[in-house]
Design an enzyme around this catalytic site. Structure first.
Site, mmCIF file in Angstrom:
data_model
loop_
_atom_site.group_PDB
_atom_site.id
_atom_site.type_symbol
_atom_site.label_atom_id
_atom_site.label_comp_id
_atom_site.label_asym_id
_atom_site.label_seq_id
_atom_site.Cartn_x
_atom_site.Cartn_y
_atom_site.Cartn_z
ATOM 1 N N LEU A 26 -68.897 -25.595 45.933
ATOM 2 C CA LEU A 26 -67.635 -24.857 45.841
ATOM 3 C C LEU A 26 -66.479 -25.826 46.082
ATOM 4 O O LEU A 26 -66.072 -26.068 47.206
ATOM 5 C CB LEU A 26 -67.593 -23.723 46.871
ATOM 6 N N HIS A 27 -65.958 -26.358 45.003
ATOM 7 C CA HIS A 27 -64.810 -27.247 45.087
ATOM 8 C C HIS A 27 -63.560 -26.439 44.730
ATOM 9 O O HIS A 27 -63.595 -25.207 44.682
ATOM 10 C CB HIS A 27 -64.997 -28.480 44.201
ATOM 11 N N LEU A 28 -62.449 -27.096 44.479
ATOM 12 C CA LEU A 28 -61.164 -26.427 44.287
ATOM 13 C C LEU A 28 -61.176 -25.342 43.214
ATOM 14 O O LEU A 28 -60.702 -24.230 43.455
ATOM 15 C CB LEU A 28 -60.079 -27.464 43.963
ATOM 16 N N CYS A 31 -63.365 -22.212 44.165
ATOM 17 C CA CYS A 31 -62.744 -21.562 45.329
ATOM 18 C C CYS A 31 -61.479 -20.826 44.903
ATOM 19 O O CYS A 31 -61.213 -19.711 45.366
ATOM 20 C CB CYS A 31 -62.412 -22.585 46.409
#
Length: 85
Positions: A26-28, A31
């Site tokens: 879950l990166h930018l 998210c």
């Protein structure tokens, strides 16, 4: 993410277990999408990783989870639209 339902004790609370299956976790971008979708529901949504719990509507909070591929997360929604969320 893969999900598995968890028994509900309260009809206004919905719980779900998910496993992060994204290669980069879950990166930018994911998210951001989670927070965007969560804000459309009239309920509180929390995501748990171990002992940590964050507000699913807050991008910065989601980023602090540092959920890598394979991480088990527990989602909990409470309120009028908990089941839909």
């Amino acid at each position: 993410m893969e999900s598995e339902s968890i028994a509900m004790d309260n009809p206004n609370i919905a719980r779900e277990e998910v496993v992060v299956n994204l290669e980069n976790g879950l990166h930018l971008v994911p998210c951001s999408k989670i927070a965007e979708v969560a804000r459309t529901y009239d309920c509180e949504i929390r995501i748990f990783k171990g002992d940590a719990a964050v507000d699913a509507k807050a991008l910065f909070d989601l980023m602090t989870l540092r959920a890598e591929q394979g991480t088990h997360l527990y989602l909990e929604a409470e309120g009028p639209q908990a089941d839909e969320a």
